[in-house]
Design an enzyme around this catalytic site. Sequence first.
Site, short mmCIF file in Angstrom:
data_model
loop_
_atom_site.label_atom_id
_atom_site.label_comp_id
_atom_site.label_asym_id
_atom_site.label_seq_id
_atom_site.Cartn_x
_atom_site.Cartn_y
_atom_site.Cartn_z
N GLY A 1 18.12 5.38 -23.29
CA GLY A 1 17.99 5.03 -21.88
C GLY A 1 19.04 4.06 -21.38
N ARG B 1 10.69 -7.31 -0.02
CA ARG B 1 9.36 -7.75 0.41
C ARG B 1 8.93 -9.03 -0.32
NH1 ARG B 1 6.34 -1.96 0.05
NH2 ARG B 1 8.05 -1.62 -1.44
N GLN B 2 9.60 -9.35 -1.42
CA GLN B 2 9.32 -10.58 -2.16
C GLN B 2 10.29 -11.67 -1.71
OE1 GLN B 2 8.80 -9.96 -6.47
NE2 GLN B 2 8.84 -7.76 -6.07
N LYS C 1 -3.95 -6.20 11.78
CA LYS C 1 -4.57 -5.62 10.58
C LYS C 1 -4.87 -6.70 9.56
CE LYS C 1 -0.32 -4.63 8.00
NZ LYS C 1 0.57 -3.63 7.42
N ASP D 1 5.86 2.66 3.18
CA ASP D 1 5.66 2.82 1.74
C ASP D 1 4.59 3.88 1.48
OD1 ASP D 1 5.41 2.60 -0.99
OD2 ASP D 1 5.19 0.44 -1.02
N ALA E 1 2.25 4.66 3.66
CA ALA E 1 1.92 5.22 4.98
C ALA E 1 0.47 4.97 5.40
CB ALA E 1 2.24 6.72 5.04
N GLY E 2 -0.22 4.09 4.70
CA GLY E 2 -1.60 3.79 5.06
C GLY E 2 -1.72 3.12 6.42
#
Length: 312
Positions: free
Chosen positions: A41, A98-99, A194, A224, A226-227
């Site tokens: 790898g 996002r972090q 939300k 991400d 889509a929720g």
Amino acid sequence: MIDQNSFMVFSGTNTKYLAEKICRSLGCPLGNLVMTKFSDGEFAVSYEQSIRGRDIFLVQSTFPPSDNLMELLLMIDAAKRASAKSINAVIPYFGWARQDRKDKPRVSIGAKLVADLLSAAGIDRLITMDLHADQIQGFFDVPVDHLYASGVILPYLQGLGLDDLVIASPDVGGSKRANTFAKYLGCPLVLCNKTRARANVVESMQIIGDVSGKNVVIVDDMVDTAGTITKAADIMIKAGAKSVRACASHCVMSGPASERVQNSALEEIVFTNSIPYTQQCTKVKQLCVADMFAETIRRVLENKSISDQYII
């Protein structure tokens, strides 16, 4: 007019589709780079042509898996050791963004770590698009050219010719972005409030504003699972919206996202091609950002301002 012999563009494995279009826009060939993979790898990078004294632009989005980031780091290191004049990382989608802070005790700040890795590897400049948080630019001690997908998304929305248009933000955190779209298009803004049960799981959502009889466009930086987007669309249709569309810069679309979008009340969902999308969903549309990145590269080489190419 830029000197075609003064710079070269190379690409990692999974962003070659975009790098080829950037090179077509620049009128230059894509550089010859070989990625050698071993059976365990591990992989190695080698430039198959001289890059000594050249301005090098390395095109690679750092979406999962982490191999994409590791490829980019090896490309930077190899370019530095091959005496490139300057090394410019072109990262249409900046992974781990996002972090960007400690939102609870004992967690990493992944965006800062990635910034440190890129700096330690040896980049002289970063060209990226729609970071999840603008302050990530401050994690770097090199120039950061931060582009905005609004340059391709806004003309598309205007081309739809929608009446009774309303711009919506799927959460309070994205209100600044959505408000900018609403001001440019001269239409009202609606917010979704939300709460999350945990990461990627929305517990409850309420609409702040009127969507009855309106054509709604939900604006976000990435989708991400889509929720959130699909839940917001379903709630807005129940609240009387004529139609609901969504647009976002980055097409992460992981796990059940494609199925959720296909089965949702969304008319369509529009992304840029900063991340390749290979799944099947008839509602997904991708807009190309190659010309925007090519123009930025051209202006960097000519030492010209890039700010006047922004719509907003």
